[in-house]
Design an enzyme around this catalytic site. Structure first.
Site, PDB file in Angstrom:
ATOM      1  N   ARG A 128     -32.073 -77.827  -0.923  1.00 36.16           N
ATOM      2  CA  ARG A 128     -32.197 -79.049  -1.729  1.00 36.16           C
ATOM      3  C   ARG A 128     -33.269 -79.932  -1.138  1.00 36.16           C
ATOM      4  O   ARG A 128     -33.512 -79.897   0.066  1.00 36.16           O
ATOM      5  CB  ARG A 128     -30.919 -79.888  -1.616  1.00 36.16           C
ATOM      6  CG  ARG A 128     -29.742 -79.462  -2.341  1.00 36.16           C
ATOM      7  CD  ARG A 128     -28.627 -80.484  -2.126  1.00 36.16           C
ATOM      8  NE  ARG A 128     -28.656 -81.518  -3.137  1.00 36.16           N
ATOM      9  CZ  ARG A 128     -28.186 -81.327  -4.366  1.00 36.16           C
ATOM     10  NH1 ARG A 128     -27.667 -80.170  -4.715  1.00 36.16           N
ATOM     11  NH2 ARG A 128     -28.232 -82.296  -5.255  1.00 36.16           N
TER      12      ARG A 128
ATOM     13  N   LYS B 118     -26.508 -88.058  -8.611  1.00 36.73           N
ATOM     14  CA  LYS B 118     -26.590 -88.666  -9.933  1.00 36.73           C
ATOM     15  C   LYS B 118     -25.462 -89.671 -10.140  1.00 36.73           C
ATOM     16  O   LYS B 118     -25.655 -90.686 -10.807  1.00 36.73           O
ATOM     17  CB  LYS B 118     -26.514 -87.579 -11.018  1.00 36.73           C
ATOM     18  CG  LYS B 118     -27.865 -86.953 -11.303  1.00 36.73           C
ATOM     19  CD  LYS B 118     -27.848 -86.145 -12.577  1.00 36.73           C
ATOM     20  CE  LYS B 118     -27.310 -84.755 -12.325  1.00 36.73           C
ATOM     21  NZ  LYS B 118     -27.445 -83.867 -13.485  1.00 36.73           N
TER      22      LYS B 118
ATOM     23  N   GLU C 199     -27.431 -80.665 -15.927  1.00 34.19           N
ATOM     24  CA  GLU C 199     -26.311 -81.205 -16.694  1.00 34.19           C
ATOM     25  C   GLU C 199     -26.795 -82.534 -17.287  1.00 34.19           C
ATOM     26  O   GLU C 199     -27.315 -83.381 -16.551  1.00 34.19           O
ATOM     27  CB  GLU C 199     -25.101 -81.443 -15.779  1.00 34.19           C
ATOM     28  CG  GLU C 199     -23.917 -81.923 -16.583  1.00 34.19           C
ATOM     29  CD  GLU C 199     -22.654 -82.149 -15.763  1.00 34.19           C
ATOM     30  OE1 GLU C 199     -22.644 -81.818 -14.564  1.00 34.19           O
ATOM     31  OE2 GLU C 199     -21.688 -82.660 -16.349  1.00 34.19           O
TER      32      GLU C 199
END
Ligand code: ATP
Ligand code: MG
Length: 571
Positions: free
Chosen positions: A273, A283, A42
């Site tokens: 992850r 983020k 994103e």
């Protein structure tokens, strides 16, 4: 729909479990033996080391199996996204050494997604809900208790169609209505309880401007984008595992209305992850550090971002080796950041030329060395790589050494400089300390020593044994420099787990130390931004882009001490 994923005996073949799945799919001839992946960031922040792990997987699978990997920006939330991020993401992927086949944007699919949403409404599988997001959340129920059906759930198709149009035309206020899939309010999978698939956002989009007011939710856009593109393996992190049934449900609906696509089907597979000790990778939180100026931008060398690591002197090879070492699994864990640092040292050890720099200088005068004499001492650029050659460093009567390499009253095991004791000056002579001078504050201002003229390399006494070897630079021939020393950005091992403290309270107040009066050997005058060196005995350092001619600035990439090797040898 339950699915069974057969994970073959990958370990025997040295494959990670995803490669094993891919090989199995190829053997079965799935999707016409096509391999297509995507990396779907994103564009709402800069890439971090966690993304590098996903990038290595997405691009790596495509490379290894002769497929392709596309870069797809998941730009479905215009309020947080920006072209600045799009550009940085592309730069960072290239720097890591990967090349996508195409650049796609989820927003390219807005028309197709819209048509699909219309088809769902027409098939009685979606409806416009006029309740607030809070109301809808309250009706969700719990995993053991069914949710409550919305009063709008069974409204006529024509009504939903008309309202959906209005949602997109700006005739409905943000938050007043959403489009929901009509699935099962009693499902044990909470994601099936009539998930929201479209919401209204009036903020303009960085690519489509004000064309759209209704925007698809991630779960709706993601799998469908995979499908429209022809992705075969949709690889993502473990938190999406619970979304997988919904991913498949949407694909099932799509396939019903697109029978012409045959048996093509993308498969989502999840891996763990990357989490690192003393590091945060959200983020949102990284953005907060930047916006509140708690760090000096996304590329601050203390940040776990790709651009931060690049500025700090980390190399793509080291980052990729680190990711290879930690591998891919099906369970989440936290990796010791010392392992990343170990990979950096391993790579820089063979690449970085050795030079001399004194970061906390004190003057040393060799009283029996002729005034005005200068000798050019030859020094090896890299003992690991002969082909890197040698360079020369000026030696003279007055030199700088590190302040902490001298002690006036030294304990027994202090093998550096102290009155009466001998040390070797790297690439030069053995000297013996004869005393020192202090200023009014009691601080050492000068150190005195005598050299043994027969101890230079090639001379009769050059092999005489002394315990310590010090680095040094000539006072007259060295150049001034600024050195920035970095430490961990957070003081706790797992900052993500500290739920009841604000993460900003966990910042290490000493994560940046700037030294202004360092001295570097003249050879470094020609160094360019991002060049990496080993400063003898101190660590690896690179040239910061803030450097100006005559004012070089160095970042400490990593010290020489290897905590990871120590941990390993203890084991
Ligand atoms: P955040 O949740 O902090 O906003 P994100 O993980 O959602 O970040 P995306 O831009 O959606 O960020 O991530 C793109 C891809 O990178 C996704 O496939 C995601 O699974 C993967 N990814 C993100 N963080 C990590 C991580 N720490 N380790 C491995 N892969 C990651
Ligand atoms: Mg995300």
């Amino acid at each position: 729909m339950t699915e069974i994923i057969v994970v073959p005996e990958e370990e025997k073949k040295g494959l990670n479990f995803i490669e094993a799945i891919v090989e199995n799919d190829l053997a079965k001839g799935k999707n016409g033996k096509r391999i297509q992946t995507r990396f779907p960031p994103e564009p709402n922040g800069y890439l971090h080391i966690g993304h590098a792990k996903a990038i290595c997987m997405d691009f790596g699978i495509a490379q290894k199996y002769g497929g392709c990997c596309n870069l797809r920006f998941d730009d479905t939330n215009p309020t947080k996204e920006d072209v600045e991020y799009v550009d940085s993401i592309m730069e960072d992927i290239r720097w890591l050494g990967f090349q996508w086949k195409n650049v796609f944007y989820a927003s390219d699919y807005f028309p197709q997604l819209w048509d699909f949403a219309l088809a769902l409404i027409q098939n009685g599988k979606a409806y416009v809900d006029e309740q607030s997001a809070e109301e809808i959340a309250r009706q969700k129920g719990t995993p053991t208790q069914a949710g409550t059906k919305s009063p709008f759930r069974d409204r006529p198709v024509s009504e939903s169609l008309a309202l959906f149009e209005k949602m997109n035309k700006g005739e409905i206020a943000e938050g007043a209505m959403v489009l929901r899939a009509k699935i099962d309010m009693a499902s044990s999978n909470m994601h099936f309880r009539d998930p929201i698939i479209y919401r209204i956002i009036t903020h303009p989009h960085h690519r489509t401007g004000t064309t759209w007011k209704a925007y698809p939710m991630y779960d709706f856009a993601h799998g469908e984008s995979d499908y429209f593109e022809g992705v075969t393996h949709s690889l993502c992190t473990l938190e999406f595992e619970v979304h997988r049934p919904l991913y498949n449900w949407f694909i099932d609906q799509l396939k019903e209305i697109r029978p012409e696509d045959g048996d093509y089907r993308p498969q989502q597979t999840e891996f763990n992850r990357l989490n690192l000790t003393y590091t945060l990778m959200s983020k949102r939180k990284l953005l907060q550090l930047v916006q509140e100026k708690l760090v000096n931008g996304w590329d601050d060398p203390r940040m776990p971002t790709i651009c931060g690591y690049r500025r700090r002197g980390y190399t793509p090879e080291a980052i990729k080796n680190f990711i290879k070492k930690i591998g891919y699994t099906k369970y989440d864990a936290i990796i010791d950041v010392a392992l990343l640092e170990h990979a950096i040292r391993e790579d820089l050890n063979v690449k970085a030329p050795r030079v001399s720099a004194v970061i906390d200088p004190v003057k040393l005068i060799i009283t029996n060395y002729p005034e005005g004499q200068v000798e050019m001492m030859e020094t090896i650029n890299n003992p690991e790589d002969e082909s890197m050659g040698t360079h020369r460093i000026a030696f003279a009567r007055e030199i700088y050494i590190e302040r902490d390499d001298f002690m006036e009253d030294a304990p027994k095991k202090f093998f550096r400089l102290t009155p009466g004791q001998e040390v070797r000056l790297k690439n030069a002579y053995i000297i013996k300390c004869t005393g020192c001078k202090k200023d009014e504050q009691g601080e050492i201002s000068e150190i005195y020593a005598e050299y043994d003229s027969q101890t230079r390399s090639g001379m009769p006494d050059s092999n005489r044994k002394v315990k310590g070897t010090l680095h040094w630079v000539s006072v007259a021939h060295s150049l001034p420099a600024e050195v920035r020393l970095y430490d961990r950005l957070f003081i706790v091992e797992n900052p993500g787990e500290e739920k009841d403290r604000d993460f900003k309270e966990l910042l290490n107040p000493d994560s940046l130390k700037v030294l202004h009066h360092c001295r570097i050997e003249a050879e470094l005058a020609k160094a360019k931004p991002l060049d990496v060196f080993q400063f003898q005995r101190l660590g690896y350092f690179n040239v910061d882009p803030d450097s100006k001619e005559g004012n070089l600035i160095f970042n400490r990439t990593v010290s020489l001490k290897d905590a990871w090797s120590k941990i390993k040898s203890k084991e």
